[in-house]
Write a protein that holds these residues in place. Structure first.
Motif, short mmCIF file in Angstrom:
data_model
loop_
_atom_site.label_atom_id
_atom_site.label_comp_id
_atom_site.label_asym_id
_atom_site.label_seq_id
_atom_site.Cartn_x
_atom_site.Cartn_y
_atom_site.Cartn_z
N PHE A 182 46.75 33.77 172.35
CA PHE A 182 46.27 34.86 171.49
C PHE A 182 44.78 34.71 171.20
N SER A 183 44.29 33.47 171.03
CA SER A 183 42.86 33.27 170.80
C SER A 183 42.04 33.74 171.99
N GLN A 184 42.50 33.48 173.20
CA GLN A 184 41.80 33.97 174.39
C GLN A 184 41.85 35.49 174.47
N LEU A 185 42.98 36.06 174.09
CA LEU A 185 43.10 37.52 174.07
C LEU A 185 42.08 38.14 173.12
N MET A 186 41.86 37.49 171.98
CA MET A 186 40.97 38.03 170.97
C MET A 186 39.49 37.82 171.30
N PHE A 187 39.14 36.69 171.88
CA PHE A 187 37.74 36.28 171.95
C PHE A 187 37.08 36.43 173.32
N PHE A 216 30.19 19.87 167.41
CA PHE A 216 30.82 21.19 167.43
C PHE A 216 29.86 22.27 166.95
N ARG A 217 29.13 22.00 165.85
CA ARG A 217 28.18 22.99 165.34
C ARG A 217 27.05 23.25 166.32
N ASN A 218 26.61 22.21 167.02
CA ASN A 218 25.53 22.40 168.00
C ASN A 218 25.95 23.31 169.15
N ALA A 219 27.25 23.31 169.47
CA ALA A 219 27.74 24.16 170.56
C ALA A 219 27.66 25.65 170.20
N PHE A 220 27.57 25.96 168.91
CA PHE A 220 27.50 27.36 168.48
C PHE A 220 26.22 27.63 167.69
N ALA A 225 38.27 27.23 173.49
CA ALA A 225 39.09 26.02 173.39
C ALA A 225 38.53 25.08 172.34
N MET A 226 37.20 24.97 172.23
CA MET A 226 36.58 24.11 171.24
C MET A 226 36.82 24.65 169.83
N LEU A 227 36.78 25.95 169.66
CA LEU A 227 37.06 26.54 168.36
C LEU A 227 38.47 26.20 167.87
N MET A 228 39.42 26.18 168.81
CA MET A 228 40.80 25.93 168.45
C MET A 228 41.10 24.45 168.22
N ASP A 229 40.32 23.58 168.85
CA ASP A 229 40.61 22.15 168.71
C ASP A 229 39.36 21.36 169.09
N ALA A 255 28.87 36.61 174.85
CA ALA A 255 30.28 36.46 174.51
C ALA A 255 30.70 35.00 174.65
N LEU A 256 31.74 34.63 173.96
CA LEU A 256 32.22 33.26 174.03
C LEU A 256 32.81 32.96 175.40
N SER A 257 32.62 31.72 175.84
CA SER A 257 33.22 31.27 177.09
C SER A 257 34.60 30.69 176.81
N GLU A 258 35.35 30.44 177.86
CA GLU A 258 36.69 29.87 177.69
C GLU A 258 36.60 28.48 177.07
#
Length: 364
Positions: free
Chosen positions: A217-222, A340-344, A358-362, A351-354
């Motif tokens: 669902f996260s991939q579907l949304m983002f 993690f913060r440096n990645a964003f 995945a990093m957002l979720m874990d 747009a966000l990459s896959e």
């Protein structure tokens, strides 16, 4: 309800005895809802019992957990029980106690098996201190116990203010699963009312077998390649404005790198602000004896922050090969959060990459 006369209160304080305590205590509480009136009356009784403790011989002061609350000129009222303010959600009748007991047993085993002896002792001491808040009916004691548990859990500050030190350590532990909780909350809500058609959209995704459930669902949304599927989902939810808004809000929060960075930063700032608010309220109680009007909301937030921090620390320690030191684990969580913060970090509208999803979720 009628006010107690001033001389009645004075008699109760100076000469506490069973004969002076009324069988039915009537106290007028203005500008309070029924639960607030019940809690205020409970605090009044607790204060009288505390006064009785000052007597060398003391006095047994007891009362029931249920109080009858009525409006000033009403003929009927309602009986309200004094429950545990920090209690967990009520278990459904169909829940199996053995499953829950096994989960708690496994969690306790993780605490005792993944830390060295000093860290285990400190962790258990912190948990015992936090447990005092659950057994206390006084909000002042609840707040002081919970904050003391946080200080026992974390290392002592050296060259910086205490609140700055504790905030910098505990914030990464609290925010570690924020995005995953956001996604999972919307995902479970959609399953309740739109399971069949919603599941059909998820199963149409190319990588559904590898990333099922809320991760799919996260991939579907983002991810941008699923824009058509998001439009289909919006069509399904057209007669459910609340669900449609929740889906839109989730997608809008992480529609690009800039939005994701803002969402992550805003949540971390809110957590830091709330921790500072807790510390100020605790200092008012300890040093000035003043109880703020928003104390109950602070206690609820701090209890949730504490549970989240314990879960994050324990889960991180389970990933290590040997026995872990709690200070080292907390430091590693802080380092991981910085990566993690440096990645964003930045103002990119890409747009966000896959990998970023995945990093957002874990990320931990």
């Amino acid at each position: 309800m009628e006010d107690l006369e001033p001389e009645q209160i004075e008699t109760l304080q100076q000469n506490p005895s069973h004969e002076n305590l009324p069988a039915v205590l009537e106290v007028q509480m203005s500008h309070l809802d029924p639960h607030g009136a019940m809690d205020a009356c409970y605090q009044l009784l607790s204060a009288q019992r505390a006064i009785a403790y000052l007597d060398p011989y003391g006095m047994a002061v007891e009362w029931g957990n249920t109080m009858h609350v009525t409006r000033l000129r009403a003929q009927h009222g309602v009986a309200i029980a004094k429950g545990d303010f920090l209690s967990a959600r009520k278990r459904s009748k169909t829940a199996k106690p053995t499953v829950r007991s096994k989960s708690i047993s496994n969690y306790a085993r993780s605490i005792t098996e993944n830390f060295d002896s000093a860290s285990t002792e400190r962790l258990l001491s912190s948990i015992r201190t936090a447990a005092l808040a659950r057994s206390s009916g006084s909000p002042e004691n609840q707040l002081i116990s919970l904050w003391s548990a946080v200080e026992v859990l974390l290392s002592e500050p050296k060259d910086e203010a205490r609140i700055v030190h504790y905030t910098s350590l505990i914030t990464p532990c609290v925010v570690s699963r924020h995005t995953r909780r956001q996604v999972n909350a919307v995902y479970e809500g959609l399953l309740i009312g739109h399971r069949t058609r919603f599941s059909r959209i998820l199963r149409s995704m190319p990588d559904y077998k590898e990333t099922q459930g809320y991760r799919a669902f996260s991939q579907l949304m983002f991810l941008p390649e699923h824009a058509d599927r998001r439009s289909t989902l919006a069509g399904i939810l057209k007669n459910n404005p609340l669900a449609l808004h929740r889906v839109w809000k989730l997608q809008n929060d992480y529609k690009d790198v800039k939005s994701a960075n803002r969402t992550i930063s805003d949540h971390a700032d809110r957590v830091r602000w709330q921790i500072h608010r807790v510390y100020r309220a605790r200092n008012q109680l300890v040093h000035a004896g003043r109880m703020p009007s928003y104390l109950e909301s602070i206690i609820l937030n701090l209890a949730e922050y504490y549970r989240s921090s314990i879960a994050t620390i324990v889960n991180r320690a389970k990933q290590e090969d040997g026995k872990s030191d709690i200070d080292q684990i907390v430091a590693e969580i802080g380092i991981k959060y910085g990566i993690f913060r440096n990645a964003f970090d930045g103002r990119s509208t890409d747009a966000l990459s896959e990998g970023q999803v995945a990093m957002l979720m874990d990320w931990l």
